[in-house]
Design a protein around this motif. Structure first.
Motif, PDB file in Angstrom:
ATOM      1  N   CYS A   1       0.864  -1.188   0.000  1.00 57.09           N
ATOM      2  CA  CYS A   1       0.000   0.000   0.000  1.00 57.09           C
ATOM      3  C   CYS A   1       0.895   1.232   0.000  1.00 57.09           C
TER       4      CYS A   1
ATOM      5  N   CYS B   1       0.118   3.416   3.504  1.00 56.78           N
ATOM      6  CA  CYS B   1       0.636   3.087   4.839  1.00 56.78           C
ATOM      7  C   CYS B   1       1.734   2.030   4.823  1.00 56.78           C
TER       8      CYS B   1
ATOM      9  N   ALA C   1       1.301  -1.230   4.192  1.00 59.67           N
ATOM     10  CA  ALA C   1       0.797  -2.570   4.511  1.00 59.67           C
ATOM     11  C   ALA C   1       0.857  -3.457   3.278  1.00 59.67           C
TER      12      ALA C   1
ATOM     13  N   LEU D   1      -0.686  -6.093   0.790  1.00 64.24           N
ATOM     14  CA  LEU D   1      -2.013  -6.445   0.298  1.00 64.24           C
ATOM     15  C   LEU D   1      -1.865  -7.564  -0.717  1.00 64.24           C
TER      16      LEU D   1
ATOM     17  N   CYS E   1      -7.243  -0.136   0.799  1.00 59.48           N
ATOM     18  CA  CYS E   1      -6.416  -0.740   1.849  1.00 59.48           C
ATOM     19  C   CYS E   1      -7.281  -0.974   3.095  1.00 59.48           C
ATOM     20  N   ASN E   2      -7.181  -2.185   3.670  1.00 59.91           N
ATOM     21  CA  ASN E   2      -7.953  -2.526   4.870  1.00 59.91           C
ATOM     22  C   ASN E   2      -7.447  -1.795   6.111  1.00 59.91           C
ATOM     23  N   TYR E   3      -6.223  -1.292   6.076  1.00 60.12           N
ATOM     24  CA  TYR E   3      -5.625  -0.666   7.251  1.00 60.12           C
ATOM     25  C   TYR E   3      -5.810   0.858   7.283  1.00 60.12           C
ATOM     26  N   CYS E   4      -5.466   1.539   6.170  1.00 59.19           N
ATOM     27  CA  CYS E   4      -5.528   3.011   6.157  1.00 59.19           C
ATOM     28  C   CYS E   4      -6.673   3.551   5.310  1.00 59.19           C
ATOM     29  N   GLN E   5      -7.399   2.700   4.640  1.00 56.22           N
ATOM     30  CA  GLN E   5      -8.543   3.043   3.794  1.00 56.22           C
ATOM     31  C   GLN E   5      -8.162   3.861   2.550  1.00 56.22           C
TER      32      GLN E   5
END
Length: 178
Positions: free
Chosen positions: A8, A11, A13, A15, A26-30
């Motif tokens: 990502c 952030c 992350a 994916l 992204c599931n973490y920072c959207q």
């Protein structure tokens, strides 16, 4: 289906996406991301940055369009201005002025009066003094023509300058936005 791991750009992350996926959140920072599948790598790009670049390009395009309008206006004016030109006795072209037209006309009228007086005093046949009247008539016609062309040119020039100023103002406003 081939699963690829990408990072990502928002952030950092990891994916996992398959090769058919074009966009992902992204599931973490959207962050909304574009998945780019190049020949050798797969990576992500933040969509907001793409939108910002697109907005900047659109703004720059608007400035370029306005500059093109300004250049077109200048070219059209130069072409239109040729229609107002008057030609002098030696082929010299110039823009008319009311004062110049009146002064030239008055000079020719005086010349016509002098001609009539001279020919009458000399006792010339009647058609010779008539040339003086022709001179005076031509002078009056040229005074009216020159004055009306000068007035038309002045009005057209004023309209051109208003349109040009408006375009320059719009260009400056668009540049300030960028």
């Amino acid at each position: 289906m081939k699963i690829t791991r990408v990072c990502c750009q928002g952030c950092g992350a990891n994916l996992e996406v398959d090769e058919t996926i074009r966009f992902v959140t992204c599931n973490y920072c959207q962050a909304r991301l574009e998945v780019v599948h190049d020949a050798s790598t797969t990576h992500t790009r933040v969509l907001e940055e793409i939108r910002e670049d697109t907005r900047r390009m659109a703004d720059n395009l608007r400035v370029i369009e306005l500059q093109n309008d300004l250049e077109r206006l200048d070219r059209e004016w130069e072409s239109r201005k040729q229609g107002f030109m008057m030609e002098g006795k030696h082929g010299h072209r110039h823009l008319p002025t009311a004062a110049g037209s009146i002064a030239g006309g008055m000079f020719l009228i005086v010349g016509g009066i002098v001609w009539i007086g001279f020919t009458v005093k000399m006792g010339a046949p009647a058609f010779f003094p008539l040339f003086g009247l022709l001179f005076i008539g031509m002078a009056i016609y040229k005074m009216i023509e020159g004055s009306s062309k000068a007035a038309a040119h002045g009005q057209a020039d004023e309209e051109f300058n208003l349109r040009r100023s408006s375009l320059l103002r719009k260009i400056a406003e668009e540049k300030r936005k960028n």
